[in-house]
Design a protein around this motif. Sequence first.
Motif, short mmCIF file in Angstrom:
data_model
loop_
_atom_site.label_atom_id
_atom_site.label_comp_id
_atom_site.label_asym_id
_atom_site.label_seq_id
_atom_site.Cartn_x
_atom_site.Cartn_y
_atom_site.Cartn_z
N THR A 1 0.85 -1.19 0.00
CA THR A 1 0.00 0.00 0.00
C THR A 1 0.89 1.24 0.00
OG1 THR A 1 -0.12 0.30 2.40
CG2 THR A 1 -1.69 -1.25 1.40
N ASP A 2 0.29 2.38 -0.33
CA ASP A 2 1.01 3.64 -0.20
C ASP A 2 0.83 4.18 1.21
OD1 ASP A 2 -1.56 4.63 -0.10
OD2 ASP A 2 -1.52 5.48 -2.13
N ALA A 3 1.27 5.39 1.44
CA ALA A 3 1.20 5.97 2.79
C ALA A 3 -0.24 6.20 3.24
CB ALA A 3 1.99 7.27 2.83
N ASP A 4 -1.21 6.23 2.31
CA ASP A 4 -2.63 6.39 2.66
C ASP A 4 -3.32 5.04 2.82
OD1 ASP A 4 -2.50 9.20 2.60
OD2 ASP A 4 -2.66 9.18 0.41
N PHE A 5 -2.54 3.96 2.82
CA PHE A 5 -3.05 2.61 2.98
C PHE A 5 -3.99 2.21 1.84
CE2 PHE A 5 -4.44 -0.96 5.87
CZ PHE A 5 -3.15 -1.47 6.01
N ILE A 6 -3.64 2.65 0.64
CA ILE A 6 -4.37 2.26 -0.57
C ILE A 6 -3.51 1.25 -1.32
CG2 ILE A 6 -5.26 3.06 -2.79
CD1 ILE A 6 -5.82 5.75 -1.47
N HIS A 7 -4.11 0.16 -1.74
CA HIS A 7 -3.37 -0.90 -2.42
C HIS A 7 -2.70 -0.41 -3.70
CE1 HIS A 7 -5.86 -4.10 -0.21
NE2 HIS A 7 -4.59 -4.33 0.09
N THR A 8 -1.37 -0.68 -3.80
CA THR A 8 -0.64 -0.41 -5.04
C THR A 8 -0.20 -1.71 -5.71
OG1 THR A 8 1.42 -0.21 -3.76
CG2 THR A 8 0.21 1.82 -4.24
N TYR A 9 -0.26 -2.81 -4.94
CA TYR A 9 0.06 -4.13 -5.50
C TYR A 9 -0.64 -5.19 -4.67
CZ TYR A 9 2.48 -8.45 -6.61
OH TYR A 9 2.75 -9.75 -6.96
N VAL A 10 -1.15 -6.21 -5.37
CA VAL A 10 -1.74 -7.38 -4.72
C VAL A 10 -1.38 -8.59 -5.58
CG1 VAL A 10 -3.83 -8.49 -3.88
CG2 VAL A 10 -3.68 -6.00 -3.85
N SER A 11 -0.84 -9.64 -4.97
CA SER A 11 -0.44 -10.83 -5.74
C SER A 11 -1.66 -11.64 -6.16
CB SER A 11 0.51 -11.69 -4.91
OG SER A 11 -0.16 -12.26 -3.81
N PRO A 12 -1.55 -12.43 -7.23
CA PRO A 12 -2.70 -13.18 -7.76
C PRO A 12 -3.34 -14.15 -6.76
CG PRO A 12 -0.90 -13.15 -9.34
CD PRO A 12 -0.36 -12.58 -8.08
N ARG A 13 -2.56 -14.57 -5.74
CA ARG A 13 -3.10 -15.55 -4.78
C ARG A 13 -4.32 -15.02 -4.03
NH1 ARG A 13 -2.89 -20.79 -4.59
NH2 ARG A 13 -0.73 -20.62 -5.29
N VAL A 14 -4.54 -13.72 -4.00
CA VAL A 14 -5.68 -13.15 -3.28
C VAL A 14 -7.00 -13.66 -3.85
CG1 VAL A 14 -5.93 -11.08 -4.72
CG2 VAL A 14 -6.57 -10.99 -2.31
N TYR A 15 -7.00 -14.02 -5.12
CA TYR A 15 -8.24 -14.50 -5.76
C TYR A 15 -8.71 -15.79 -5.08
CZ TYR A 15 -11.48 -16.23 -9.30
OH TYR A 15 -12.59 -16.71 -9.95
N ASN A 16 -7.77 -16.66 -4.69
CA ASN A 16 -8.14 -17.93 -4.05
C ASN A 16 -8.75 -17.72 -2.67
OD1 ASN A 16 -7.00 -19.04 -6.30
ND2 ASN A 16 -5.16 -19.79 -5.28
N VAL A 17 -8.46 -16.59 -2.06
CA VAL A 17 -8.93 -16.34 -0.69
C VAL A 17 -10.20 -15.49 -0.68
CG1 VAL A 17 -8.32 -15.38 1.57
CG2 VAL A 17 -6.57 -16.52 0.17
N LEU A 18 -10.15 -14.38 -1.40
CA LEU A 18 -11.26 -13.42 -1.32
C LEU A 18 -12.12 -13.37 -2.59
CD1 LEU A 18 -9.39 -10.49 0.46
CD2 LEU A 18 -11.00 -12.11 1.47
N GLY A 19 -11.68 -14.06 -3.66
CA GLY A 19 -12.47 -14.07 -4.88
C GLY A 19 -12.29 -12.83 -5.74
N TYR A 20 -11.40 -11.93 -5.36
CA TYR A 20 -11.14 -10.72 -6.14
C TYR A 20 -9.86 -10.92 -6.97
CZ TYR A 20 -14.47 -8.22 -3.14
OH TYR A 20 -15.59 -7.82 -2.48
N LYS A 21 -9.85 -10.38 -8.17
CA LYS A 21 -8.63 -10.33 -8.95
C LYS A 21 -7.79 -9.14 -8.45
CE LYS A 21 -10.69 -12.33 -13.11
NZ LYS A 21 -11.01 -12.13 -14.53
N PRO A 22 -6.48 -9.21 -8.63
CA PRO A 22 -5.63 -8.12 -8.12
C PRO A 22 -6.06 -6.74 -8.60
CG PRO A 22 -4.27 -9.97 -8.80
CD PRO A 22 -5.67 -10.32 -9.21
N GLU A 23 -6.43 -6.62 -9.87
CA GLU A 23 -6.79 -5.31 -10.40
C GLU A 23 -8.07 -4.76 -9.77
OE1 GLU A 23 -7.82 -8.49 -13.53
OE2 GLU A 23 -6.17 -8.00 -12.15
N GLU A 24 -8.89 -5.65 -9.16
CA GLU A 24 -10.12 -5.19 -8.51
C GLU A 24 -9.83 -4.56 -7.14
OE1 GLU A 24 -13.83 -7.83 -9.49
OE2 GLU A 24 -12.13 -9.20 -9.17
N LEU A 25 -8.66 -4.87 -6.58
CA LEU A 25 -8.32 -4.34 -5.25
C LEU A 25 -7.31 -3.20 -5.31
CD1 LEU A 25 -8.04 -7.68 -3.22
CD2 LEU A 25 -9.95 -6.06 -3.29
#
Length: 468
Positions: A213-237
């Motif tokens: 995340t950046d200093a405002d706690f906004i996602h700047t990167y998320v690895s593809p494995r997040v899809y298996n846990v939360l069902g979101y693709k990285p670009e959605e987060l």
Amino acid sequence: MKNRKKTGEQPTDELTAARRRDTGPGKPAIRHKKTKGVPGILHDVYREIFDKANDAFFIHDAKTGDILDVNEKTCEMSGRTREEVTGKLSISAISADIPPYTQKEVLEWIRKASHDGPQLFEWQARHKDGTVFWVEVNLKQARIGNKDRILSVVRDITERKAMEEELKKHRDHLDALVAERTAQLRQEIVKRKKTEEQYRALLESIEEWVWETDADFIHTYVSPRVYNVLGYKPEELIGKRPTEIMPAEEVKRIAPLVKKVFSRKKPFVSFSNKCLHKNGHMIFLEINGFPFFDQDGKLLGYRGSGHDITKQKKMLDALKEHEKELTMKSRTLGEVNTALRVMLKQREEDRKELEEQFVSNIREMILLHVNKIQKGHLDPAQRAYLDVIQTNLKEIMSPYLNTIRQFNLTPREIEVASLIRNGKTTKEIAEIMGVATSAIDSHRNNIRYKLALNNRKVNLRSYLLSLR
């Protein structure tokens, strides 16, 4: 090499002719300064220039290569007088005289100068004291005294060669350093590429997902494995805050905790929170995060990982319920254990009382009669068996029998061990048991093996007596 005429003799016809041409009809008479021992062949003015030159000059016979004349620089460079050099020494004598710096090679250079034009090459010369040094030789054909001669201009290049060698060493060293550094860089590139591939493969293989995340706690990167846990693709987060996929009550719960973490700019580990899966069901997560800064210490954001602990959370809740049940059952079991301890204590007391009664009966009702029989007339075999009976009865009353049974001895081995313990020899035991002595030896070996004495120098009877 042809010898020149000795000092004091008249000049050769060739040199005389050269001098006469210089002083012929209509030409002013110019006196030539003779070189001691060697007729001069140059005009006095030219001789002065010849001798004062900074380079060594040789005049060679174009056919034989003989040294006809030299200047003063040649004498200085070679450490010899003009008389020593001209007409007496071969070229090899003032050269290194090792291939390719021999008489044969220099004659070939002279031949090239005669037929192919001027020749420039490097040569190894030798001083009178034996020192070998580098020179640069320039050969050129010239007409002197109406004869074809080879004029050789020789320059000492020892310092230049030394500098060239030093330069070559530096160049080679630099080339080696460049090659080494290039190889290191290539290895580093390969290693870095391999590490990146390993890191990428690791990110894709582990159960956790990695985030930034950046200093405002906004996602700047998320690895593809997040899809298996939360069902979101990285670009959605990417571009969203983690709180945007949390229930409202969970956002309210963690808000002060997040504010505290960010104000301290410290890492956080095993931070548990709830998130909503894309399809709506609840997911329990455990998050780890570490801050990263720029060169001035300014917070740039957080990097970390997260993994699903929903199953563990449910299992933990189930374990807590089970723990409550076990606590209640343990109280009941405590009461039962108290009753069992009382019963076991009573049973132990009864066992001791029975053992004491059993031993007393053997002593008063059996051993008493065995002692009486021993006083009668018995043959050796009867007496031996009676001894065994008496011994075994005593063993029954002692803890030895219980001890020896722990070693898994057969009944026959227990019988042999008891006789050994009573001091019987192998022959005596064989007679008592009615078997061969080899059978008793076999039993003894088995007993020693089961008692772990087969590789130890321990007396078997002494060891059996030590058992209680």
